[in-house]
Design a protein around this motif. Structure first.
Motif, short mmCIF file in Angstrom:
data_model
loop_
_atom_site.label_atom_id
_atom_site.label_comp_id
_atom_site.label_asym_id
_atom_site.label_seq_id
_atom_site.Cartn_x
_atom_site.Cartn_y
_atom_site.Cartn_z
N MET A 1 3.76 9.92 -29.20
CA MET A 1 5.15 10.34 -29.18
C MET A 1 5.59 10.60 -27.74
O MET A 1 4.88 11.25 -26.97
CB MET A 1 5.32 11.62 -30.00
N ASN A 2 6.76 10.09 -27.38
CA ASN A 2 7.29 10.27 -26.04
C ASN A 2 8.03 11.61 -25.93
O ASN A 2 8.50 12.16 -26.94
CB ASN A 2 8.25 9.14 -25.69
N VAL A 3 8.16 12.08 -24.71
CA VAL A 3 8.89 13.32 -24.44
C VAL A 3 9.86 13.08 -23.29
O VAL A 3 9.49 12.51 -22.25
CB VAL A 3 7.93 14.48 -24.08
N GLY A 4 11.11 13.49 -23.49
CA GLY A 4 12.13 13.37 -22.46
C GLY A 4 12.64 14.73 -22.04
O GLY A 4 12.28 15.76 -22.61
N ILE A 5 13.50 14.72 -21.03
CA ILE A 5 14.09 15.94 -20.48
C ILE A 5 15.59 15.91 -20.70
O ILE A 5 16.28 14.96 -20.29
CB ILE A 5 13.81 16.06 -18.96
N GLY A 6 16.12 16.95 -21.37
CA GLY A 6 17.55 17.15 -21.44
C GLY A 6 17.99 17.97 -20.25
O GLY A 6 17.44 19.04 -19.98
N LEU A 7 18.96 17.47 -19.52
CA LEU A 7 19.34 18.07 -18.23
C LEU A 7 20.36 19.19 -18.39
O LEU A 7 21.25 19.11 -19.24
CB LEU A 7 19.92 16.99 -17.32
N PRO A 8 20.27 20.22 -17.55
CA PRO A 8 21.29 21.28 -17.58
C PRO A 8 22.61 20.74 -17.04
O PRO A 8 22.63 19.79 -16.25
CB PRO A 8 20.71 22.35 -16.65
N ILE A 9 23.71 21.35 -17.46
CA ILE A 9 25.02 20.83 -17.07
C ILE A 9 25.76 21.72 -16.08
O ILE A 9 26.81 21.33 -15.58
CB ILE A 9 25.91 20.63 -18.31
N SER A 10 25.22 22.88 -15.78
CA SER A 10 25.99 23.86 -15.01
C SER A 10 26.00 23.61 -13.51
O SER A 10 26.83 24.17 -12.81
CB SER A 10 25.48 25.27 -15.30
N ASP A 11 25.09 22.79 -12.99
CA ASP A 11 25.06 22.52 -11.54
C ASP A 11 24.72 21.06 -11.30
O ASP A 11 23.56 20.71 -11.09
CB ASP A 11 24.04 23.44 -10.85
N ASP A 24 8.60 11.18 -11.70
CA ASP A 24 7.21 11.28 -11.22
C ASP A 24 6.27 11.86 -12.27
O ASP A 24 5.06 11.90 -12.06
CB ASP A 24 7.16 12.14 -9.96
N GLY A 25 6.82 12.33 -13.37
CA GLY A 25 6.00 12.98 -14.39
C GLY A 25 5.79 12.08 -15.60
O GLY A 25 6.02 10.87 -15.55
N PRO A 26 5.41 12.67 -16.73
CA PRO A 26 5.09 11.90 -17.93
C PRO A 26 6.29 11.65 -18.83
O PRO A 26 6.12 11.21 -19.98
CB PRO A 26 4.07 12.81 -18.64
N PHE A 27 7.48 11.90 -18.34
CA PHE A 27 8.66 11.86 -19.20
C PHE A 27 9.26 10.46 -19.29
O PHE A 27 9.17 9.67 -18.35
CB PHE A 27 9.70 12.87 -18.68
N ASP A 275 8.24 20.54 -13.88
CA ASP A 275 6.80 20.63 -13.57
C ASP A 275 6.06 21.46 -14.61
O ASP A 275 4.93 21.14 -14.99
CB ASP A 275 6.61 21.22 -12.18
N ARG A 276 6.70 22.54 -15.09
CA ARG A 276 6.05 23.37 -16.10
C ARG A 276 5.89 22.60 -17.41
O ARG A 276 4.85 22.71 -18.08
CB ARG A 276 6.88 24.64 -16.32
N LEU A 277 6.89 21.82 -17.78
CA LEU A 277 6.77 21.01 -18.98
C LEU A 277 5.73 19.92 -18.81
O LEU A 277 4.98 19.61 -19.74
CB LEU A 277 8.13 20.40 -19.34
#
Length: 281
Positions: A1-11, A24-27, A275-277
């Motif tokens: 199963m793949n894992v992605g990153i949902g990005l914050p919108i406030s900045d 650079d990560g596993p996403f 990085d923590r994820l």
């Protein structure tokens, strides 16, 4: 199963850092929410910038509110982004539920589902190179995929789930595993009933905040403000996952349900969460 990153919108200015760290990560995917009457970046423009700063990772709208947009222009914008990224665009579509977004564009909130259903065949037609009609020719460029970018539909009601089988490639479930399983089953059933070959791509979305208390508090505040229109933002904030153990358990549960990918949506702006994820994975 793949894992992605949902990005914050406030900045928006921090999103390039997020994208490069995720690359650079596993996403596998970068996702971005859509609102009009809100302090957030326009997702197609923002994802185009992020795609230009990366080379591998996919860019995904979660979800783009198609009824707010002119269909011909949307076809051209998405085909351009898909072509220029080599097919890395994933187009998550939905109708939205905020009245102010629709009022700002002159569309009636009550007709949003009907409008989306009218947009979908035209989008597919234009992506395939067909003419717009009534003396108007094709609208290019051709997308990377002949049928257009991969399309996922978000939503919870039966009509929204049926759109996956009628027009889409997969489903985006913004729900905890306890609810997502039933949605996945319904989407699979609709897929079979419509005679679609293969299987729908199933993508889940879960809200996470990993880091010191400041990161968690910031994420909770951002979620509360974003979902205030629902009248029950506390319920959304209560489901925020804030420990590695909770995130791992959720990922395992989604995998057991047959999810193809899980988008870990981060509402706090600290890019070290990538990085923590990554360490957690």
């Amino acid at each position: 199963m793949n894992v992605g990153i949902g990005l914050p919108i406030s900045d928006p200015a921090t999103l390039l850092t997020w994208a490069r760290r995720a690359e650079d990560g596993p996403f596998t995917t970068l996702g971005l929410l859509d609102r009009l009457v809100y302090d957030n970046p326009e997702p197609l423009i923002a994802l185009a910038v992020l795609a230009g700063a990366t080379s591998r990772i996919r860019v995904q709208t979660e979800v783009l509110l198609a009824p707010l947009r002119d269909t011909a222009l949307l076809a051209k914008q998405t085909a351009t982004l898909d072509r220029m990224t080599g097919g890395r665009l994933v187009l998550g579509l939905g109708v939205g539920g905020r009245e102010d977004d629709h009022r700002a564009t002159g569309y009636d909130l009550r007709t949003r589902g009907r409008r989306l259903d009218e947009q979908l065949p035209l989008l597919r037609h234009l992506w395939s190179g067909g003419p717009y009609g009534d003396g108007v020719g094709p609208i290019g460029p051709a997308p990377a995929r002949p049928a257009g970018p991969e399309v996922l539909f978000g939503g919870f009601k039966p009509v929204a789930l049926e759109r996956v089988a009628r027009w889409g490639d997969g489903f985006l479930a913004a729900a905890l595993p306890s609810w997502a399983g039933g949605l996945f089953d319904t989407v699979r059933e609709q897929w079979r009933e419509h005679g679609r070959a293969g299987a729908p791509r199933l993508v889940a979305q879960v809200n996470v905040a990993l880091g010191p208390q400041q990161v968690v508090d910031e994420a909770r505040d951002a979620m509360h403000a974003y979902y205030a229109f629902t009248g029950m933002p506390e319920r959304m904030v209560a489901d925020l996952l804030t420990t590695p153990k909770a995130v791992r358990e959720a990922l395992t549960a989604y995998a057991d349900l047959g999810a193809d990918e899980v988008m870990c949506y981060c509402h706090g702006v600290d890019p070290a969460q990538v990085d923590r994820l990554a360490e957690l994975l």
